[in-house]
Design an enzyme around this catalytic site. Structure first.
Site, PDB file in Angstrom:
ATOM      1  N   GLU A 101       0.789  -1.289  -0.001  1.00 12.30           N
ATOM      2  CA  GLU A 101       0.184  -0.205  -0.189  1.00 12.30           C
ATOM      3  C   GLU A 101       0.996   1.402  -0.062  1.00 12.30           C
ATOM      4  O   GLU A 101       0.483   2.305  -0.444  1.00 12.30           O
ATOM      5  CB  GLU A 101      -1.093  -0.148   1.187  1.00 12.30           C
ATOM      6  CG  GLU A 101      -2.006   1.207   1.153  1.00 12.30           C
ATOM      7  CD  GLU A 101      -2.664   0.950   2.594  1.00 12.30           C
ATOM      8  OE1 GLU A 101      -3.547   1.987   2.857  1.00 12.30           O
ATOM      9  OE2 GLU A 101      -3.154   0.027   2.930  1.00 12.30           O
ATOM     10  N   SER A 102       1.944   1.231   0.673  1.00 11.38           N
ATOM     11  CA  SER A 102       2.887   2.356   0.468  1.00 11.38           C
ATOM     12  C   SER A 102       3.485   3.018  -0.860  1.00 11.38           C
ATOM     13  O   SER A 102       4.142   3.734  -0.875  1.00 11.38           O
ATOM     14  CB  SER A 102       4.043   1.889   1.390  1.00 11.38           C
ATOM     15  OG  SER A 102       4.843   0.875   0.921  1.00 11.38           O
TER      16      SER A 102
END
Length: 276
Positions: free
Chosen positions: A74-75
């Site tokens: 997700e980063s």
């Protein structure tokens, strides 16, 4: 054998297979879930992995059934090749050697919403028969007994990944609910009822300490397709908060092999970051 002993203790003799001699110590629940979940990734190409058991399972799949799998976080990290397991999605170890690091708008706008993720691998506190997830609160929204981390990117993953796998540490009526305390990540059935058309099939696999539940997509309920050794259908039904359907071709999950346990313990998570 009761459900607890079947799912938290796989004996050495069960792990002594053609893959090699048994490793020392029985498989823990975390190891069992990670191994079984990793096998479900055979043939998959891109996985949007959550931290924890999804990360363990995906890392093990890279060493076993899916060597070419690409892990997305997700980063914004795509094609991660960490030297050791990340402790968060923003862990610096994810950056070194990664194929690409994208700003989050590009990750969600182009990669996820562009339909480039085969499997979204998530966890949740509660799930219902249609694969809707709760990771926000336990109890009433205005006065909950427990506040949870919330959605993060899970709602986007649910809507846009081709399919979603969920790992649940405990299969109980408090986790497998007829009606969620709160819906954090609606599956496609619920989204369609609200006039929203998601890209993916939603939750198709749920791996628990009792077995595996599955559905093919929109319009289908989760059904029991496999149990762990020693676990009965009645035990799974009693631990489920709705009238659980059972597949006609119900199978028994193969226990973790010595090779799989050795890889988990010595190569994937020797520091016991997520293994318990």
């Amino acid at each position: 054998m009761n459900a607890a002993s079947a799912t938290t203790s796989v004996t050495d003799s069960a792990t002594a297979t053609a893959a090699g001699p048994a490793v020392s110590g029985a498989a823990t629940s975390s190891e069992l879930l990670s191994v079984v979940a990793s096998r479900e990734l055979a043939g998959k190409r891109t996985v949007f992995a959550g931290i924890g058991l999804p990360t363990l399972a995906t890392a093990l799949a890279q060493l076993t059934v899916a060597p070419g799998i690409e892990i997305v976080y997700e980063s914004g990290v795509c094609g991660a090749h960490p030297s050791h397991l990340p402790e968060t999605i923003a862990d610096a170890v994810l950056i070194t050697g990664a194929e690409a690091v994208l700003p989050m708008p590009a990750l969600f706008g182009y990669v996820l919403q562009g339909g480039h993720i085969d499997v979204g691998f998530l966890g949740a506190a509660q799930i219902d028969r249609w694969g809707n997830l709760n990771s926000s609160v336990i109890g009433d929204w205005h006065a909950p007994s427990v506040r949870l981390p919330g959605s993060g990117g899970a709602m986007e993953v649910m809507a846009n990944a081709r399919e979603v796998f969920v790992v649940m540490r405990r299969h109980s009526p408090r986790s497998f609910m007829a009606e969620l305390d709160f819906c954090t990540s609606p599956g496609p059935d619920r989204a369609l009822a609200e006039g929203v058309r998601p890209l993916g099939a939603g939750v198709t696999r749920v791996i628990t300490d009792l077995g595996i539940l599955a559905r093919d997509g929109v319009g289908e309920e989760l059904r029991l397709v496999a149990t762990h050794p020693g676990v009965t259908v009645d035990q799974v039904r009693q631990a489920t908060g709705w009238d659980l359907e059972v597949a006609d071709d119900l199978t028994t999950v193969d226990p973790p092999t010595a090779s799989e346990l050795r890889l988990l313990r010595e190569d994937v998570d020797p520091g016991r970051v997520y293994l318990r």
